[in-house]
Design an enzyme around this catalytic site. Sequence first.
Site, PDB file in Angstrom:
ATOM      1  N   ASP A 293     109.563  -1.697  45.561  1.00 36.67           N
ATOM      2  CA  ASP A 293     108.656  -1.886  46.693  1.00 36.67           C
ATOM      3  C   ASP A 293     107.233  -1.651  46.199  1.00 36.67           C
ATOM      4  O   ASP A 293     107.022  -0.978  45.184  1.00 36.67           O
ATOM      5  CB  ASP A 293     109.002  -0.895  47.809  1.00 36.67           C
ATOM      6  CG  ASP A 293     108.198  -1.104  49.090  1.00 36.67           C
ATOM      7  OD1 ASP A 293     107.742  -2.235  49.331  1.00 36.67           O
ATOM      8  OD2 ASP A 293     108.037  -0.129  49.842  1.00 36.67           O
ATOM      9  N   HIS A 294     106.278  -2.220  46.884  1.00 36.62           N
ATOM     10  CA  HIS A 294     104.868  -1.971  46.593  1.00 36.62           C
ATOM     11  C   HIS A 294     104.335  -0.801  47.410  1.00 36.62           C
ATOM     12  O   HIS A 294     104.665  -0.664  48.592  1.00 36.62           O
ATOM     13  CB  HIS A 294     104.019  -3.206  46.939  1.00 36.62           C
ATOM     14  CG  HIS A 294     104.135  -4.321  45.952  1.00 36.62           C
ATOM     15  ND1 HIS A 294     104.329  -5.636  46.329  1.00 36.62           N
ATOM     16  CD2 HIS A 294     104.062  -4.337  44.592  1.00 36.62           C
ATOM     17  CE1 HIS A 294     104.379  -6.407  45.260  1.00 36.62           C
ATOM     18  NE2 HIS A 294     104.214  -5.639  44.194  1.00 36.62           N
TER      19      HIS A 294
ATOM     20  N   PHE B  85     105.523  -2.710  52.452  1.00 36.47           N
ATOM     21  CA  PHE B  85     106.633  -3.364  53.154  1.00 36.47           C
ATOM     22  C   PHE B  85     107.156  -4.588  52.402  1.00 36.47           C
ATOM     23  O   PHE B  85     107.385  -5.640  52.977  1.00 36.47           O
ATOM     24  CB  PHE B  85     106.244  -3.735  54.587  1.00 36.47           C
ATOM     25  CG  PHE B  85     105.407  -2.685  55.255  1.00 36.47           C
ATOM     26  CD1 PHE B  85     105.841  -1.363  55.328  1.00 36.47           C
ATOM     27  CD2 PHE B  85     104.160  -2.985  55.779  1.00 36.47           C
ATOM     28  CE1 PHE B  85     105.064  -0.377  55.923  1.00 36.47           C
ATOM     29  CE2 PHE B  85     103.379  -2.002  56.380  1.00 36.47           C
ATOM     30  CZ  PHE B  85     103.830  -0.698  56.450  1.00 36.47           C
ATOM     31  N   HIS B  86     107.363  -4.401  51.091  1.00 31.93           N
ATOM     32  CA  HIS B  86     107.875  -5.479  50.245  1.00 31.93           C
ATOM     33  C   HIS B  86     109.158  -5.063  49.521  1.00 31.93           C
ATOM     34  O   HIS B  86     109.268  -5.235  48.307  1.00 31.93           O
ATOM     35  CB  HIS B  86     106.820  -5.888  49.205  1.00 31.93           C
ATOM     36  CG  HIS B  86     105.550  -6.401  49.782  1.00 31.93           C
ATOM     37  ND1 HIS B  86     104.352  -6.424  49.072  1.00 31.93           N
ATOM     38  CD2 HIS B  86     105.256  -6.920  51.005  1.00 31.93           C
ATOM     39  CE1 HIS B  86     103.395  -6.927  49.830  1.00 31.93           C
ATOM     40  NE2 HIS B  86     103.922  -7.225  51.011  1.00 31.93           N
ATOM     41  N   PRO B  87     110.162  -4.512  50.202  1.00 29.58           N
ATOM     42  CA  PRO B  87     111.381  -4.098  49.498  1.00 29.58           C
ATOM     43  C   PRO B  87     112.162  -5.302  48.976  1.00 29.58           C
ATOM     44  O   PRO B  87     112.325  -6.302  49.679  1.00 29.58           O
ATOM     45  CB  PRO B  87     112.160  -3.338  50.572  1.00 29.58           C
ATOM     46  CG  PRO B  87     111.708  -3.939  51.863  1.00 29.58           C
ATOM     47  CD  PRO B  87     110.255  -4.259  51.661  1.00 29.58           C
TER      48      PRO B  87
END
Length: 541
Positions: free
Chosen positions: A292-293, A472-474
């Site tokens: 994630d980021h 919110f980039h899982p």
Amino acid sequence: MGEYDYIVVGAGSAGCVVAEALSRDGASSVLVLEAGGSDRNFWIRMPIGYGRTFFDPRINWMYRTEADPGTGGRESYWPRGKVIGGSSSINALIYCRGMPTDFEDWKASGAAGWGWDDVRSHYEAVERRIGEDGSVSGDGPLYISNVRRDIHPSNRHYFAMAREMGLPVTDDCNGPDPEGVTHYRITTKNGRRWSAADAFLRPALKRRNVTLVTGAMVERIVIERQRVTGVSVCLQSGRQTFRARKEVIVSAGSVNSPKLLQLSGLGPGALLRDMGIEIVRANDNIGGNLQDHLGINYYYKATEPTLNSMLSPWWGKLLQGMRYVLARRGPLSLSVNQCGGFVRSREGLERPDQQLYLNPVTYTTAPSDKRPIINPDPWPGFILSFQPARPTSRGRIDIRSNDPADAPRIVPNYLSTRKDQEDVVAGGRLIQRMARTPAIRTFAREAIAPDIEKLDDAGILEDFRERCGSVFHPVATCRMGRDETSAVVGPDLKVFGIDGLRVVDASVFPNVTSGNTNAPTIMLAHRASSLILRERARRPV
């Protein structure tokens, strides 16, 4: 019991694309199962309305991670779309393909056929680019708008800052020169959000061979002798089993796809035994490899009006609301992330290592009886923000019990590698140099503590641990690769060892791309659909 050729689990960014593609021939029957409900919601349609959907349990899974040592023992909040369109209905609308080298990384990691030259045509196939002057390029169904005419005039300071620092400036981070500071393109059509449901699912639903069922929680994939035959679903009316003649495509997202596989007996053997679930096929990678980021904001009070000045007072909200309703223009038709881009934090790097968000707004999250509300601050302000583009830390998502209603256990393992910590310091140093440019000195009245300029390397890292948040980039929890030693699906996205089952969503990314993940998720689903259709064409009738 219903029977269909294909069952698609999840009407999110990927599932909508798959459903449209597989139903296009008019002959193959497609069932789409969505746990959420309708996306006919004013706050979904209005682009800036995601500040309202951010904490809305009616359309948002509102997940929370476990307390994580890398972020000071804090839990992270993970909004995920629980609605038609999935997270494309509640995200910040930014459309970023990613750097071409991201996909070369995919190919090198074992995802044969997923290099940049392989995926570029699939981006082009889905895109319809709307220029600043209204011109149209491309004939894909996904509208991607150039909204430069509506971005706030104070953004000029960011571009002046980039020129003063010698950073590249690019017209479009999705174009031939993606590196540099830019104004972001967003997925809107005529000032309204244009989600994957708008672009792909609604056209598909006009066909008689497509069925959508909402409020449908898929509890288990039915597997008989290592072949998928259907899914067991909890509906308002009770439990029902739907059978799949050809395939089940799981497109439930990076959180719910591994959860569903584990509930179905696919996953770490020890975990499944502990949960009392019969092991169909043991694979520790199911739920593993999570990436994630993380990003952080640095806040400043400004010397001139910003979006705060327009959207903080009640009369400003009213005025801009009327402008939006009447003309679909103005700040309510945009993402809060107006500018940013991909840059190198220092000389000598082979490629960009940081993504920037440069926003003419500051905001606080106010408590509410029902849910927190995001409001602009009552003074002019702006944000300098960065996220390290390619984290190397890996976490896990696993079921807590054999009850499908239980949220899974999310363990991000943020900042658990030395490289990730070094990238944070490099990003902080970059922001320090930005803050010291004449352009930002002119724009900033004062820094709101903590002042990045007063932090050394240790202070930058400590502050990042204390204040950073998920962007919110899982991805990667059902990772694509060569075999089961490191992955869950092969390059064809078929689950290893199980017939009739594919996973098609961001969970199969081998690694997180450099930026926002919605665009590559849609691309991936388009290419996956072409693989399925090609295979179908080769089968004897």
